[in-house]
Write an enzyme that holds these catalytic residues in place. Structure first.
Site, PDB file in Angstrom:
ATOM      1  N   ASP A   1       0.848  -1.199   0.000  1.00 14.94           N
ATOM      2  CA  ASP A   1       0.000   0.000   0.000  1.00 14.94           C
ATOM      3  C   ASP A   1       0.881   1.245   0.000  1.00 14.94           C
ATOM      4  OD1 ASP A   1      -1.866  -1.890   0.315  1.00 14.94           O
ATOM      5  OD2 ASP A   1      -2.599  -1.224   2.287  1.00 14.94           O
TER       6      ASP A   1
ATOM      7  N   LEU B   1     -36.278  -6.787 -16.563  1.00 16.30           N
ATOM      8  CA  LEU B   1     -36.419  -8.188 -16.970  1.00 16.30           C
ATOM      9  C   LEU B   1     -37.769  -8.739 -16.551  1.00 16.30           C
ATOM     10  CD1 LEU B   1     -32.916  -9.478 -15.801  1.00 16.30           C
ATOM     11  CD2 LEU B   1     -33.643  -9.106 -18.162  1.00 16.30           C
TER      12      LEU B   1
ATOM     13  N   GLU C   1     -26.596 -16.157 -14.770  1.00 16.44           N
ATOM     14  CA  GLU C   1     -25.831 -15.241 -13.913  1.00 16.44           C
ATOM     15  C   GLU C   1     -26.582 -14.995 -12.607  1.00 16.44           C
ATOM     16  OE1 GLU C   1     -25.432 -11.597 -16.103  1.00 16.44           O
ATOM     17  OE2 GLU C   1     -24.678 -12.612 -17.885  1.00 16.44           O
TER      18      GLU C   1
ATOM     19  N   LYS D   1     -28.414 -12.805 -10.037  1.00 20.72           N
ATOM     20  CA  LYS D   1     -29.079 -11.504 -10.159  1.00 20.72           C
ATOM     21  C   LYS D   1     -28.719 -10.700  -8.906  1.00 20.72           C
ATOM     22  CE  LYS D   1     -33.490  -9.473 -11.394  1.00 20.72           C
ATOM     23  NZ  LYS D   1     -33.700  -8.502 -10.331  1.00 20.72           N
TER      24      LYS D   1
ATOM     25  N   ASP E   1     -28.611  -7.987  -6.150  1.00 18.04           N
ATOM     26  CA  ASP E   1     -29.664  -7.135  -5.605  1.00 18.04           C
ATOM     27  C   ASP E   1     -29.076  -5.785  -5.206  1.00 18.04           C
ATOM     28  OD1 ASP E   1     -32.127  -6.390  -4.799  1.00 18.04           O
ATOM     29  OD2 ASP E   1     -32.148  -7.589  -2.966  1.00 18.04           O
TER      30      ASP E   1
ATOM     31  N   ARG F   1     -30.830   4.123 -13.389  1.00 15.41           N
ATOM     32  CA  ARG F   1     -31.824   3.684 -14.364  1.00 15.41           C
ATOM     33  C   ARG F   1     -32.942   4.714 -14.561  1.00 15.41           C
ATOM     34  NH1 ARG F   1     -36.614   0.889 -14.415  1.00 15.41           N
ATOM     35  NH2 ARG F   1     -36.918  -0.311 -16.320  1.00 15.41           N
TER      36      ARG F   1
ATOM     37  N   GLU G   1     -24.431  -3.579 -11.819  1.00 17.64           N
ATOM     38  CA  GLU G   1     -25.182  -3.401 -10.580  1.00 17.64           C
ATOM     39  C   GLU G   1     -24.237  -2.943  -9.470  1.00 17.64           C
ATOM     40  OE1 GLU G   1     -28.281  -4.061 -11.239  1.00 17.64           O
ATOM     41  OE2 GLU G   1     -29.333  -4.289  -9.333  1.00 17.64           O
TER      42      GLU G   1
ATOM     43  N   TYR H   1     -22.630  -6.633 -16.258  1.00 20.10           N
ATOM     44  CA  TYR H   1     -23.249  -7.814 -16.862  1.00 20.10           C
ATOM     45  C   TYR H   1     -23.786  -7.630 -18.274  1.00 20.10           C
ATOM     46  CZ  TYR H   1     -26.938  -5.329 -14.305  1.00 20.10           C
ATOM     47  OH  TYR H   1     -27.755  -4.368 -13.769  1.00 20.10           O
TER      48      TYR H   1
ATOM     49  N   LYS I   1     -36.646 -15.690  -9.981  1.00 22.95           N
ATOM     50  CA  LYS I   1     -36.548 -15.109  -8.638  1.00 22.95           C
ATOM     51  C   LYS I   1     -36.518 -16.183  -7.553  1.00 22.95           C
ATOM     52  CE  LYS I   1     -37.742 -10.773  -8.368  1.00 22.95           C
ATOM     53  NZ  LYS I   1     -36.984  -9.643  -7.913  1.00 22.95           N
TER      54      LYS I   1
ATOM     55  N   CYS J   1     -33.054  -2.010  34.363  1.00 22.00           N
ATOM     56  CA  CYS J   1     -32.642  -3.242  33.691  1.00 22.00           C
ATOM     57  C   CYS J   1     -33.726  -4.299  33.940  1.00 22.00           C
ATOM     58  CB  CYS J   1     -31.304  -3.712  34.238  1.00 22.00           C
ATOM     59  SG  CYS J   1     -30.875  -5.381  33.720  1.00 22.00           S
TER      60      CYS J   1
ATOM     61  N   CYS K   1     -31.982  -7.143  36.521  1.00 17.43           N
ATOM     62  CA  CYS K   1     -31.578  -6.888  37.913  1.00 17.43           C
ATOM     63  C   CYS K   1     -32.286  -5.672  38.507  1.00 17.43           C
ATOM     64  CB  CYS K   1     -30.072  -6.715  38.009  1.00 17.43           C
ATOM     65  SG  CYS K   1     -29.497  -5.189  37.259  1.00 17.43           S
TER      66      CYS K   1
ATOM     67  N   CYS L   1     -27.201  -1.231  31.238  1.00 19.53           N
ATOM     68  CA  CYS L   1     -27.320  -1.588  32.647  1.00 19.53           C
ATOM     69  C   CYS L   1     -25.900  -1.486  33.196  1.00 19.53           C
ATOM     70  CB  CYS L   1     -27.821  -3.029  32.782  1.00 19.53           C
ATOM     71  SG  CYS L   1     -27.567  -3.696  34.425  1.00 19.53           S
TER      72      CYS L   1
ATOM     73  N   CYS M   1     -25.059  -7.652  37.506  1.00 18.44           N
ATOM     74  CA  CYS M   1     -26.327  -8.054  36.876  1.00 18.44           C
ATOM     75  C   CYS M   1     -26.185  -9.474  36.324  1.00 18.44           C
ATOM     76  CB  CYS M   1     -26.661  -7.079  35.753  1.00 18.44           C
ATOM     77  SG  CYS M   1     -28.052  -7.624  34.745  1.00 18.44           S
TER      78      CYS M   1
HETATM   79  S1  IVH Z   1     -29.351  -7.925 -17.431  1.00 11.97           S
HETATM   80  C1  IVH Z   1     -31.350  -5.916 -20.940  1.00 11.97           C
HETATM   81  N1  IVH Z   1     -28.035  -9.184 -15.563  1.00 11.97           N
HETATM   82  O1  IVH Z   1     -31.969  -6.659 -12.494  1.00 11.97           O
HETATM   83  C2  IVH Z   1     -30.732  -6.682 -19.846  1.00 11.97           C
HETATM   84  N2  IVH Z   1     -29.575  -7.516 -14.897  1.00 11.97           N
HETATM   85  O2  IVH Z   1     -34.961  -6.670 -13.039  1.00 11.97           O
HETATM   86  C3  IVH Z   1     -30.565  -5.889 -18.645  1.00 11.97           C
HETATM   87  N3  IVH Z   1     -29.656  -7.141 -12.471  1.00 11.97           N
HETATM   88  O3  IVH Z   1     -32.402  -3.690 -14.294  1.00 11.97           O
HETATM   89  C4  IVH Z   1     -30.387  -6.546 -17.376  1.00 11.97           C
HETATM   90  N4  IVH Z   1     -28.125  -8.625 -11.929  1.00 11.97           N
HETATM   91  O4  IVH Z   1     -30.532  -3.764 -12.501  1.00 11.97           O
HETATM   92  C5  IVH Z   1     -28.950  -8.249 -15.829  1.00 11.97           C
HETATM   93  N5  IVH Z   1     -26.744 -10.358 -14.019  1.00 11.97           N
HETATM   94  C6  IVH Z   1     -27.663  -9.426 -14.294  1.00 11.97           C
HETATM   95  C7  IVH Z   1     -28.274  -8.667 -13.277  1.00 11.97           C
HETATM   96  C8  IVH Z   1     -29.241  -7.730 -13.620  1.00 11.97           C
HETATM   97  C9  IVH Z   1     -28.970  -7.706 -11.472  1.00 11.97           C
HETATM   98  C10 IVH Z   1     -30.696  -6.102 -12.288  1.00 11.97           C
HETATM   99  C11 IVH Z   1     -30.604  -4.946 -13.259  1.00 11.97           C
HETATM  100  C12 IVH Z   1     -31.899  -4.952 -14.020  1.00 11.97           C
HETATM  101  C13 IVH Z   1     -32.792  -5.693 -13.083  1.00 11.97           C
HETATM  102  C14 IVH Z   1     -33.924  -6.327 -13.867  1.00 11.97           C
END
Ligand code: IVH
Length: 662
Positions: A34, A84, A112, A114, A116, A135, A171, A223, A310, A404, A407, A422, A427
């Site tokens: 570093d 999607l 892939e 997904k 969150d 978005r 993401e 992605y 999902k 508390c 006690c 406490c 206690c």
């Molecule tokens: S592909 C046109 N790949 O999920 C294709 N989306 O509900 C665009 N997301 O808006 C999306 N992981 O924000 C894609 N491996 C992944 C993803 C992914 C998370 C999110 C993304 C998208 C939303 C769709």
């Protein structure tokens, strides 16, 4: 250096810094220290200060900067950001496959995780990041470029020559470890916590001050290439290209031949979900062939070539039946929700944390409420909010306790802290935690003294403090349910053996606030006895390398408490080791050790104790300050990192010699 030379040097430095940045953040594999990295950055900064007109937006010095904004400007996406279509079971996935095949024949898929988090679009022109946007409504989003630039895994300039003018989707997310740490710090400060990592990422990206975003542990997986002047035949190959350009692509992305394998892999990802350091809420299935993607096209909302599957929701609603109060080791009173049991993401949840009483008030959560409960990764389930519309009027507020619950002594709220505590050291609730902590593996390591035994000893009134453990007689132990002559003797033997433990273990086991294993070792290497430590002034403690001010103050206040001094005196009288027996000085004093791989002649705890007895310190992760890296069989990534940092690496034989020689 004239301007021309400076220009060349600046270019060279930027390339070198980008290379190391990529190794460190994307590949997780730094090859310089570093310190060296900072030196390169400083050198570049210096040259850029001399020639400010040579500063460009893609310079590594430009990651954090700019003044806070009043508001974000709206930008139009180059290509609309579609969402999607979702599926919730395998039958729907088969239907998607049937539809696809009917239109374009046989296909291969890419599956892939997904992620969150928050979807973003990154626009590069001539390899330079020119814009990053959220978005928004899919057509227009917010320009959050300065915030995104603070994320070290987003290249400011693309590597290689393949991708130059592109728009990339990814993401942004907050890793679970970072999320937990952030919330914990917020809690300590009495500031609001984020309900989940997704909100944390979304909230951070929408911060108007990039200097605040810089402090948030954000990361990104990319992605999709939504626009490019280069032609790709396959999505999978496009992802490979993104990796080469310097991005993080999720390592769990997999190409499969048919829908059966898609389903198998979705299943596997769902199982893996709990062990990842980021939240995923499903899998995304994409047709691999780009020409077939084009043929399939899109509806007004979704592409027809991709779908999401999902996983079970990590949120559920249920009734909050009661709010109980848990008293922790340091006396902190935490409100805990007792819930009507409910399945959340495949796990039955009947308790959830409410963090603290301020949070409870802020969220206006009442007993009898319907509440939204959420789990994320291995984070303790939490109550996100109450559903006010469902109130009947009979719900009851839980006020901040004045006493508390265990006690009945008065509670204290320390200034600047959100926690209600406490303060009664005797206690029983606190005693239970203190004894558990004292006996734990990393502390005095007392075998046969498990949690339930400790609880029983306290309930039976056999112990009022830690020292009482050592006054236990066999007939006392035999009074406890489940103990027979042999098991009672085992416990007595373990207690006796624990008297000889290293003093770093005793210091840790005392449960002083902020004193973890590492701090305890530092203290044991500096002071040869608990008495010396007790006499050290807070100022002196603050001077010790590796101890923070807070830790120093906590130690000071621990030894300023009469009960604690009395405990130390009792332990001494009993014969617990509170002093290191001096062997001509402490030969490994202050030396830091890390282990990686298995040892054949010693167990890790034995080896650690040998080091500690000689004043050394055992650390769990590799950094440039480590003095010895002890490598055993099948070493892990620590070994690689140690080699890269050029540390002193020794094998088990050398380690044993070192220990015995000293
Ligand atoms: S592909 C046109 N790949 O999920 C294709 N989306 O509900 C665009 N997301 O808006 C999306 N992981 O924000 C894609 N491996 C992944 C993803 C992914 C998370 C999110 C993304 C998208 C939303 C769709």
């Amino acid at each position: 250096m004239n301007k021309n030379e400076a220009k060349k040097e600046i270019k060279r430095l930027r390339e070198e810094i980008n290379f190391h940045n990529h190794n460190y953040y994307v590949k997780n594999n730094p090859i310089i220290s570093d310190f060296k990295f900072d030196q390169l950055l400083k050198k570049l900064e210096k040259l850029e200060t001399l020639y400010p007109d040579l500063i460009t937006s893609d310079s590594p010095t430009q990651r954090v900067g700019g003044e806070p904004l009043d508001s974000f400007s709206t930008v139009e996406h180059k290509v609309a950001m579609l969402s999607l279509d979702n599926t919730y079971n395998y039958e729907e996935l088969h239907e998607f496959d049937d539809r696809t095949k009917k239109n374009v024949g046989e296909v291969e898929y890419v599956v892939e995780p997904k992620i969150d988090g928050v979807g973003v679009a990154l626009l590069y022109e001539n390899s330079v990041l020119v814009r990053g946007a959220t978005r928004g409504d899919g057509i227009k989003g917010d320009d959050v470029t300065s915030n995104l630039k603070t994320i070290r895994t987003i290249p400011l300039r693309l590597m290689g020559n393949t991708l130059k003018n592109v728009e990339i989707r990814g993401e942004v997310y907050m890793p679970l470890t970072g999320f937990k740490k952030y919330n914990k710090e917020q809690e300590k400060k009495g500031e609001p916590v984020f309900a989940n990592p997704r909100n944390a990422a979304a909230g951070s990206i929408r911060q108007l001050d990039p200097r605040i975003v810089e402090l948030r542990p954000l990361d990104i997986f990319v992605y999709f290439i939504s626009f490019t002047d280069k032609k790709f035949s396959s999505h999978y190959k496009a992802l490979e290209e993104l990796k080469k350009a310097g991005f993080r692509v999720n390592p769990l992305v997999k190409k499969v031949d048919n829908i059966e394998d898609v389903i198998k892999y979705c299943n596997k990802l769902e199982k893996k979900r709990e062990s990842l350091d980021y939240d995923i809420d499903g899998a995304v299935i994409k047709v691999d062939s780009i020409s077939k993607q084009k043929e399939l096209g899109e509806t007004s909302k979704n592409p027809r070539w991709a779908i999401s599957y999902k996983f079970a929701a990590k949120q559920a609603t249920t009734r909050l039946e009661d709010i109980t109060i848990q008293v922790g080791r340091t006396g902190t009173l935490t409100p805990v929700a007792v819930l009507k049991p409910v399945k959340v993401g495949g796990v039955t949840v009947s308790r959830a944390t409410l963090h603290n009483f301020d949070e409870l008030k802020r969220k206006d959560i009442r007993i009898g409420d319907w509440v939204l409960v959420e789990r994320s990764g291995d984070v303790i389930p939490q109550v996100v909010k109450s559903i006010k519309e469902k109130r009947s009027g009979g719900e009851k507020r839980k006020t901040t306790p004045k006493k508390c619950p265990i006690c009945r002594s008065s509670v204290l709220r320390i200034e600047d802290e959100v926690a209600v505590r406490c303060v009664n050291h005797l206690c029983p609730a606190r005693l239970k935690w203190r004894v558990r902590y004292f006996a734990s593996r990393d502390a005095m390591d007392i075998d046969h003294l498990g949690e339930s035994t400790i609880d029983k000893l306290i309930e039976e009134g056999l112990i009022d403090n830690i020292a009482d453990l050592y006054h236990l007689k066999k007939e006392d132990i035999l009074k406890l349910e489940g103990f027979k002559d042999k098991s009672a003797q085992n416990l007595l033997d373990s207690l006796e053996n624990s008297k000889k433990q290293d003093i770093s273990r005793l210091i840790y086991g005392l449960g002083i606030r902020h004193v973890g294993k590492y701090a305890a070792q530092i203290l044991a290497s500096k002071y040869q006895s608990i008495d010396e430590l007790a006499e050290a002034s807070t100022e002196e403690l603050k001077e010790i390398d590796g101890l923070g001010d807070k830790t120093a103050e906590a130690i000071g206040s621990f030894f300023a408490t009469t009960e604690n001094i009395r405990l130390i005196e009792q332990l001494k009288t009993i014969g617990v080791k509170t002093k290191e027996i001096k062997k001509e000085g402490l030969p490994l004093k202050g030396n830091k050790f890390v282990f990686t791989g298995g040892l054949s002649n010693l167990s890790r705890p034995e080896a650690s104790d040998l080091i500690k007895q000689q004043g050394g310190i055992v650390v769990s992760s590799v950094n440039k300050d480590i003095d010895y890296v002890v490598v055993g069989d099948n070493p892990g990534s620590k070994y690689e990192k140690a080699k890269k940092l050029g540390l002193n690496i020794i094998n088990e034989d050398k380690f044993i010699k070192l220990i015995h020689k000293k």
